[in-house]
Design a protein around this motif. Structure first.
Motif, PDB file in Angstrom:
ATOM      1  N   LEU A 130      -9.071  -8.286   1.106  1.00  0.00           N
ATOM      2  CA  LEU A 130      -7.609  -8.414   1.064  1.00  0.00           C
ATOM      3  C   LEU A 130      -7.009  -7.376   0.120  1.00  0.00           C
ATOM      4  CD1 LEU A 130      -5.018  -9.822   1.840  1.00  0.00           C
ATOM      5  CD2 LEU A 130      -5.505 -11.594   0.120  1.00  0.00           C
ATOM      6  N   ALA A 131      -7.629  -7.189  -1.035  1.00  0.00           N
ATOM      7  CA  ALA A 131      -7.134  -6.182  -1.973  1.00  0.00           C
ATOM      8  C   ALA A 131      -7.168  -4.801  -1.335  1.00  0.00           C
ATOM      9  CB  ALA A 131      -7.970  -6.197  -3.247  1.00  0.00           C
ATOM     10  N   GLY A 132      -8.245  -4.498  -0.616  1.00  0.00           N
ATOM     11  CA  GLY A 132      -8.364  -3.194   0.030  1.00  0.00           C
ATOM     12  C   GLY A 132      -7.314  -2.978   1.098  1.00  0.00           C
ATOM     13  N   ARG A 133      -7.083  -3.990   1.921  1.00  0.00           N
ATOM     14  CA  ARG A 133      -6.085  -3.857   2.984  1.00  0.00           C
ATOM     15  C   ARG A 133      -4.692  -3.614   2.419  1.00  0.00           C
ATOM     16  NH1 ARG A 133      -8.201  -8.904   6.717  1.00  0.00           N
ATOM     17  NH2 ARG A 133      -9.693  -7.716   8.009  1.00  0.00           N
ATOM     18  N   GLU A 134      -4.324  -4.382   1.402  1.00  0.00           N
ATOM     19  CA  GLU A 134      -2.992  -4.218   0.831  1.00  0.00           C
ATOM     20  C   GLU A 134      -2.871  -2.874   0.117  1.00  0.00           C
ATOM     21  OE1 GLU A 134      -1.725  -7.580  -1.462  1.00  0.00           O
ATOM     22  OE2 GLU A 134      -1.779  -8.941   0.280  1.00  0.00           O
ATOM     23  N   ALA A 135      -3.950  -2.447  -0.535  1.00  0.00           N
ATOM     24  CA  ALA A 135      -3.919  -1.159  -1.220  1.00  0.00           C
ATOM     25  C   ALA A 135      -3.758  -0.009  -0.231  1.00  0.00           C
ATOM     26  CB  ALA A 135      -5.193  -0.980  -2.040  1.00  0.00           C
ATOM     27  N   ARG A 136      -4.553  -0.038   0.812  1.00  0.00           N
ATOM     28  CA  ARG A 136      -4.476   1.057   1.795  1.00  0.00           C
ATOM     29  C   ARG A 136      -3.115   1.061   2.490  1.00  0.00           C
ATOM     30  NH1 ARG A 136      -8.412   4.230   4.417  1.00  0.00           N
ATOM     31  NH2 ARG A 136      -7.248   6.017   5.255  1.00  0.00           N
ATOM     32  N   ALA A 137      -2.530  -0.113   2.683  1.00  0.00           N
ATOM     33  CA  ALA A 137      -1.223  -0.194   3.341  1.00  0.00           C
ATOM     34  C   ALA A 137      -0.151   0.554   2.567  1.00  0.00           C
ATOM     35  CB  ALA A 137      -0.811  -1.657   3.520  1.00  0.00           C
ATOM     36  N   VAL A 138      -0.281   0.602   1.245  1.00  0.00           N
ATOM     37  CA  VAL A 138       0.740   1.288   0.450  1.00  0.00           C
ATOM     38  C   VAL A 138       0.287   2.678   0.015  1.00  0.00           C
ATOM     39  CG1 VAL A 138       1.692  -0.888  -0.349  1.00  0.00           C
ATOM     40  CG2 VAL A 138       0.020   0.285  -1.764  1.00  0.00           C
ATOM     41  N   GLY A 139      -0.862   3.143   0.510  1.00  0.00           N
ATOM     42  CA  GLY A 139      -1.266   4.522   0.278  1.00  0.00           C
ATOM     43  C   GLY A 139      -2.386   4.742  -0.703  1.00  0.00           C
ATOM     44  N   PHE A 140      -2.898   3.683  -1.348  1.00  0.00           N
ATOM     45  CA  PHE A 140      -4.082   3.845  -2.187  1.00  0.00           C
ATOM     46  C   PHE A 140      -5.295   4.082  -1.295  1.00  0.00           C
ATOM     47  CE2 PHE A 140      -1.455   1.176  -5.044  1.00  0.00           C
ATOM     48  CZ  PHE A 140      -1.539   1.930  -6.212  1.00  0.00           C
ATOM     49  N   GLU A 141      -6.215   4.897  -1.792  1.00  0.00           N
ATOM     50  CA  GLU A 141      -7.462   5.157  -1.062  1.00  0.00           C
ATOM     51  C   GLU A 141      -8.698   4.810  -1.884  1.00  0.00           C
ATOM     52  OE1 GLU A 141      -6.189   9.317   1.034  1.00  0.00           O
ATOM     53  OE2 GLU A 141      -6.145   9.156  -1.153  1.00  0.00           O
ATOM     54  N   TRP A 142      -8.512   4.628  -3.176  1.00  0.00           N
ATOM     55  CA  TRP A 142      -9.654   4.570  -4.084  1.00  0.00           C
ATOM     56  C   TRP A 142      -9.361   3.537  -5.161  1.00  0.00           C
ATOM     57  CZ3 TRP A 142     -11.283   9.547  -7.261  1.00  0.00           C
ATOM     58  CH2 TRP A 142     -12.466   9.293  -7.970  1.00  0.00           C
TER      59      TRP A 142
END
Length: 519
Positions: A130-142
């Motif tokens: 869940l953390a990864g999905r929300e992060a990638r949704a706003v442009g985080f990759e790492w």
């Protein structure tokens, strides 16, 4: 535990990735800086200049909602494309979800210690997914997580709730699950802090930890989670600022060729990206300037110097490394290998497939409704049924508990003063309903902290006290007394950031004891 199919990142690499980059751009590619925000909410002039120069990574922006962060990150990538350079990797700490970096936005998730209390690899996987999905949704990759240090001292002053707080074998299992979860959520992860920071009584933000660790403990305890993380496919590893003289490491591990080239590359076979812990921390910055530590990091085999300085400082860092290449302190061939590792990391990110929410769906603080949420706090002793509720404590955690209880429909009040035995006695005499004292001690428990907790627990042997809530990593059973319940809730980290997931978990446990209402 599911895992999405893995594509071959090499297929996404340019035929000759280094050909289009000059020497300064190759150096810039191995440096991480802090981004700045202009009045329009987009990259400021210094950040835009750093992106055009080819900076390799940006650490997280802070204090903006998810949709604004997505807009910011999109502009970073537009600037890079216009300049004809690789876009910087967008990194951040997802210790408890995107809100850990951005503020009250997205889903607050439990700290690793909460996952450690539950000791459930599936839960570890779900939180990371869940953390990864929300992060990638706003442009985080790492994400610069998970923290897989094995805590072996109760005098740890910094890790606290950011570590799982369990034995080496369980830490290894939970950490590997989170590596897979982050990957399936769309971001690359970082196992930290190699070669283990869990036996330090010094905060490396403030000083240099010198750890007396023998080889057997090193290999059987502190390295074990990193071996598991590498086997699970972790893409990056962060190296700590710790000194291990008994093992031949007399400088910070982050600046040690022995640690990077021998321990990680040769002995553990790690082929991914090595990043230093933040070079602005006093363990390093008290001795070396940003430019000097950047050179030392890259010379010792790190792929990314995590300088975490303002973007405006990038040109002087590039010049310092260029001079070190000229005089032989930094091997240009090794620098090129680092750049290629970072290209492969970008290619792997591009290969990820994940179902993502829209950024504006994450602008408000979202509730973590996992069915196992209550398992992320530790309870010992008999919980009292609620007859109204008065939260006692002067911390943000106490205030958040009060607000969350009111949102669930409880008749709740808040006495915003320290939870002491005298306060509980006064409130009991005033017939203030069911009392809930909340204590947030220092991360490294002092004798005074222990005495205060014991005193409050002793004063809580009464049906009028629902439980004593203590923030931390200790076992609840070690604090409870006969007929006095304790909930140890890993809600607040060493930086004072409180996660709503644990606030809800505490209320789940209280309400499960009977009494009160929830909606």
């Amino acid at each position: 535990m599911t895992s999405s199919p893995r594509q071959e990142p090499a297929a996404l690499l340019p035929e000759d990735p280094l050909a289009a980059l000059d020497r300064r751009q190759r150096i810039a590619a191995c440096i991480l800086v802090m981004p700045g925000i202009g009045a329009d909410g987009l990259p400021d002039a210094a950040t835009a200049a750093a992106v055009r120069a080819g900076v390799g990574a940006l650490h997280s922006i802070v204090g903006m909602p998810a949709s604004a962060a997505a807009r910011y990150h999109a502009e970073v990538r537009r600037i890079a494309a216009e300049a004809g350079v690789p876009a910087p990797l967008i990194a951040g700490n997802l210790e408890a979800g995107i809100g850990y970096s951005l503020g009250r936005t997205g889903t607050d998730l439990p700290y690793p210690r909460g996952v450690g209390v539950a000791a459930d690899p599936e839960l570890a996987y779900r939180t990371a997914l869940l953390a990864g999905r929300e992060a990638r949704a706003v442009g985080f990759e790492w994400t610069l997580s998970p923290t897989i240090d094995v805590l072996t001292t109760d005098q740890d002053p910094i890790l606290g709730v950011r570590a799982f707080g369990v034995d080496a074998a369980t830490t290894a299992e939970l950490g590997a699950a989170q590596v897979r979860g982050f990957r399936d959520g769309g971001v690359v992860s970082t196992a930290k802090h190699f070669p283990g920071h869990g036996d330090s009584a010094v905060d490396s933000h403030l000083g240099l930890p010198v750890i007396d660790r023998d080889l057997e403990t090193h290999e059987q305890v502190h390295l074990r989670p990193f071996v598991a993380a590498i086997a699970a496919g972790v893409q990056t590893i962060m190296v700590a600022h710790v000194v291990l003289p008994a093992l031949g490491v007399d400088e910070p591990a982050s600046l040690s060729a022995t640690v990077n080239r021998v321990w990680l590359r040769e002995q553990l076979g790690f082929e991914g990206v090595i990043i230093t812990d933040s070079l602005r921390m006093a363990a390093v910055s008290a001795r070396w300037s940003s430019a000097e530590s950047t050179v030392l990091a890259l010379a010792s085999g790190a792929d990314v110097a995590n300088v975490k300085c303002e973007a405006s400082e990038l040109p002087q860092l590039i010049e310092a490394v260029a001079a070190a290449v000229d005089d032989g302190r930094v091997d240009p061939a090794e620098l090129d290998r680092s750049v290629l590792r970072l290209f492969r990391l970008r290619a792997e990110i591009a290969s990820f497939g994940a179902q993502l929410p829209a950024p504006d769906e994450l602008d408000t603080a979202l509730r973590w409704d996992d069915p196992d949420r209550a398992a992320t706090v530790d309870v010992a002793g008999p919980l009292s049924a609620l007859d109204g509720l008065t939260v006692v404590g002067d911390s943000e955690f106490a205030g958040r508990l009060t607000a969350a209880a009111a949102a669930r429909g409880l008749d709740v009040g808040h006495v915003a003063e320290p939870a002491t035995a005298a306060t509980l006695e006064r409130l009991a005499d005033a017939a203030a309903g069911t009392l809930l004292p909340v204590i947030v001690p220092s991360i490294a428990l002092s004798d005074e902290d222990r005495a205060q907790i014991a005193e409050v627990v002793a004063a809580s042997v009464s049906p009028q006290v629902a439980a004593v809530v203590v923030n931390g990593v200790m076992a609840a059973a070690s604090l409870a007394a006969d007929d006095a319940a304790v909930i140890v809730a890993p809600a607040v980290d060493a930086f004072g950031i409180c996660t709503e997931a644990t606030v809800d978990a505490v209320l789940d446990r209280l309400l499960s004891a009977g009494g009160g209402t929830s909606r």
